[in-house]
Scaffold this motif. Sequence first.
Motif, PDB file in Angstrom:
ATOM      1  N   GLU A 164       5.798  -8.288  -5.719  1.00 20.47           N
ATOM      2  CA  GLU A 164       6.034  -7.122  -4.859  1.00 20.47           C
ATOM      3  C   GLU A 164       5.250  -7.245  -3.546  1.00 20.47           C
ATOM      4  N   PHE A 165       4.053  -7.754  -3.650  1.00 14.80           N
ATOM      5  CA  PHE A 165       3.200  -7.901  -2.457  1.00 14.80           C
ATOM      6  C   PHE A 165       3.734  -8.991  -1.532  1.00 14.80           C
ATOM      7  N   THR A 166       4.026 -10.160  -2.068  1.00 14.10           N
ATOM      8  CA  THR A 166       4.442 -11.282  -1.225  1.00 14.10           C
ATOM      9  C   THR A 166       5.864 -11.129  -0.686  1.00 14.10           C
ATOM     10  N   MET A 167       6.699 -10.331  -1.364  1.00 10.25           N
ATOM     11  CA  MET A 167       8.054 -10.072  -0.856  1.00 10.25           C
ATOM     12  C   MET A 167       8.076  -8.969   0.193  1.00 10.25           C
ATOM     13  N   GLY A 168       6.911  -8.340   0.429  1.00 11.42           N
ATOM     14  CA  GLY A 168       6.835  -7.318   1.462  1.00 11.42           C
ATOM     15  C   GLY A 168       7.236  -5.941   1.012  1.00 11.42           C
ATOM     16  N   ASN A 169       7.384  -5.721  -0.294  1.00 13.70           N
ATOM     17  CA  ASN A 169       7.719  -4.392  -0.798  1.00 13.70           C
ATOM     18  C   ASN A 169       6.500  -3.488  -0.890  1.00 13.70           C
ATOM     19  N   ALA A 170       5.346  -4.084  -1.084  1.00  9.40           N
ATOM     20  CA  ALA A 170       4.076  -3.348  -1.152  1.00  9.40           C
ATOM     21  C   ALA A 170       3.154  -3.887  -0.074  1.00  9.40           C
ATOM     22  N   ALA A 171       2.443  -2.989   0.572  1.00  5.33           N
ATOM     23  CA  ALA A 171       1.567  -3.404   1.678  1.00  5.33           C
ATOM     24  C   ALA A 171       0.227  -3.901   1.189  1.00  5.33           C
ATOM     25  N   MET A 172      -0.190  -3.489  -0.027  1.00  6.00           N
ATOM     26  CA  MET A 172      -1.499  -3.870  -0.555  1.00  6.00           C
ATOM     27  C   MET A 172      -1.385  -4.237  -2.031  1.00  6.00           C
ATOM     28  N   TYR A 173      -2.295  -5.081  -2.449  1.00  2.00           N
ATOM     29  CA  TYR A 173      -2.365  -5.521  -3.844  1.00  2.00           C
ATOM     30  C   TYR A 173      -3.836  -5.552  -4.230  1.00  2.00           C
ATOM     31  N   THR A 174      -4.183  -4.915  -5.345  1.00  2.00           N
ATOM     32  CA  THR A 174      -5.578  -4.843  -5.753  1.00  2.00           C
ATOM     33  C   THR A 174      -5.827  -5.692  -6.989  1.00  2.00           C
ATOM     34  N   ALA A 175      -6.891  -6.516  -6.911  1.00  2.00           N
ATOM     35  CA  ALA A 175      -7.305  -7.408  -7.996  1.00  2.00           C
ATOM     36  C   ALA A 175      -8.706  -7.896  -7.637  1.00  2.00           C
ATOM     37  N   HIS A 176      -8.979  -9.186  -7.823  1.00  2.00           N
ATOM     38  CA  HIS A 176     -10.175  -9.780  -7.222  1.00  2.00           C
ATOM     39  C   HIS A 176      -9.779 -11.053  -6.492  1.00  2.00           C
ATOM     40  N   THR A 177     -10.686 -11.583  -5.703  1.00  2.00           N
ATOM     41  CA  THR A 177     -10.320 -12.653  -4.777  1.00  2.00           C
ATOM     42  C   THR A 177      -9.895 -13.939  -5.471  1.00  2.00           C
ATOM     43  N   GLY A 178     -10.181 -14.072  -6.757  1.00  2.00           N
ATOM     44  CA  GLY A 178      -9.694 -15.233  -7.485  1.00  2.00           C
ATOM     45  C   GLY A 178      -8.181 -15.300  -7.514  1.00  2.00           C
ATOM     46  N   ASP A 181       5.651 -17.124   1.012  1.00  2.00           N
ATOM     47  CA  ASP A 181       6.258 -17.933   2.058  1.00  2.00           C
ATOM     48  C   ASP A 181       5.185 -18.385   3.041  1.00  2.00           C
ATOM     49  N   ASP A 182       5.503 -19.435   3.779  1.00  2.00           N
ATOM     50  CA  ASP A 182       4.514 -19.984   4.709  1.00  2.00           C
ATOM     51  C   ASP A 182       4.104 -18.993   5.787  1.00  2.00           C
ATOM     52  N   ASP A 183       5.011 -18.100   6.161  1.00  2.00           N
ATOM     53  CA  ASP A 183       4.702 -17.163   7.243  1.00  2.00           C
ATOM     54  C   ASP A 183       4.102 -15.847   6.745  1.00  2.00           C
ATOM     55  N   PHE A 184       3.833 -15.755   5.438  1.00  2.00           N
ATOM     56  CA  PHE A 184       3.225 -14.529   4.897  1.00  2.00           C
ATOM     57  C   PHE A 184       1.726 -14.564   5.166  1.00  2.00           C
ATOM     58  N   ALA A 185       1.236 -13.564   5.888  1.00  2.00           N
ATOM     59  CA  ALA A 185      -0.183 -13.518   6.246  1.00  2.00           C
ATOM     60  C   ALA A 185      -0.845 -12.310   5.590  1.00  2.00           C
ATOM     61  N   TYR A 186      -2.037 -12.540   5.064  1.00  2.00           N
ATOM     62  CA  TYR A 186      -2.743 -11.444   4.417  1.00  2.00           C
ATOM     63  C   TYR A 186      -4.248 -11.642   4.547  1.00  2.00           C
TER      64      TYR A 186
END
Length: 452
Positions: free
Chosen positions: A287-301, A311-316
């Motif tokens: 959901e996060f990488t497809m652009g459906n959700a603006a944020m994703y919560t977890a840890h940096t791992g 995708d290569d042009d996905f920036a976060y």
Amino acid sequence: MKKYSKWISILMAMTLTGALLAGCGKSTEEAAPQPEQTDAAPEESVEEGQEAETTGERPEVRVLIKWAESQIENWPALVEEYNADTSNPVTIKLEFYGSEGYDDKVKTELMGDDPAGVVQLMKTTFNEYSANGQLQELTPFIEGQGWDYNKGALAWAGPLNNEEGGVYGIPDFANTSCIFYNTAIFEELELDVPTNIEELKAVSKTLNDNGYKAIVTGATNWCASDLLAKVQAQKVGADYLVKCYNGEAKYNDSSMVESLEVIKDLADSNVIDRSSADYTDDDAIAEFTMGNAAMYTAHTGMASAIDAVKDDDFAYDVIEKMNFTDDPKTSVSVTWGSMWCIPANVADREAAEAALAFLFGEKVQKSDVEDLGKIVNVDAWNAGLTHPALTTASKQLEGAGTADSFYLLDMVSAKVLDNMNKGIQEMIQGKVSAQEVLDNVQAVWEEECSQK
């Protein structure tokens, strides 16, 4: 965690044999060079007080590893290079087992007469072994190495009841509990990165109004409790968790309930999207990488899991500062990963320390940063990070990690954690209250304690 099985999980070895160790490489240890043959008579003596050189074999140190080799894929080559240098005091044998049967293997080793020199232990298992006196105390060793370790990383590198402040394991990597955000969506909607709850709610409303889910997570497993860990570290701190462990406090005390109510409020306000209750890690990351959700919560791992599918042009990036309470005890909650330990009954402690010194010395640790994209626990060694999100996280952690930062998930039993995950999942669905979730958690812990 499904993604962890793909990549991910603080030694060195040669002559890696057997099916479990396939691919680690063969021994490259070379014999010491032989002297040139000459007609001259051999020297009959050496100078007084000088010992003749010997060519005896170096001690071999076995290192038991719970991770798959792919999680530290740089180590075998580094160990091979180390072993090939005959000036090094030991040779190292990395033994990768994976999680299946590993705990039983360690238990057998530690009960034997000739255990492996170094063993990797997950934090909850480590708590028990260190409390039982089955691990070497490492403070003099660490001081002798001159490592400027993050103080928070060492604060709980002993049993939970650690009155002497002893260090019984070397923490491997640091992963901060974080919120990833899609930088393009934030730029599109001209959103400032939030720094507190009210700002987060305002940003989330704008996102919802524009057809985006604000925050998603994989609440069917550990990420559910990660939500609580973010708030608990800031609001309650780690000492409270130790008191719960000792029966001096309860998981359903008001301070902990108030922490979880922050998460419930975020779910009720559509900041944490309710669809998260049905998501695995894979689902949330999709959901996060497809652009459906603006944020994703977890840890940096989980940056590795994101990178594997984006995708290569996905920036976060990650939100650098997020205060869940007005006067936080610590700015960030951190998992310092597993612990790398020397058994108390090891036959050759000096050899084991030599292996541990190499694995967690500057060369290998900088390789972990540059080649694996890991955040390590000597801040200066993180200078080689290039990943935007991890660079932000390392700066956030530098100088900020304290004893109160220690990760909730690393300080509760497996049974308690499983119950907590399921309860928070149901809370996100709107089925139970924060009080009910933690009442159940406390009941599970009391039942577990009564059976010990």
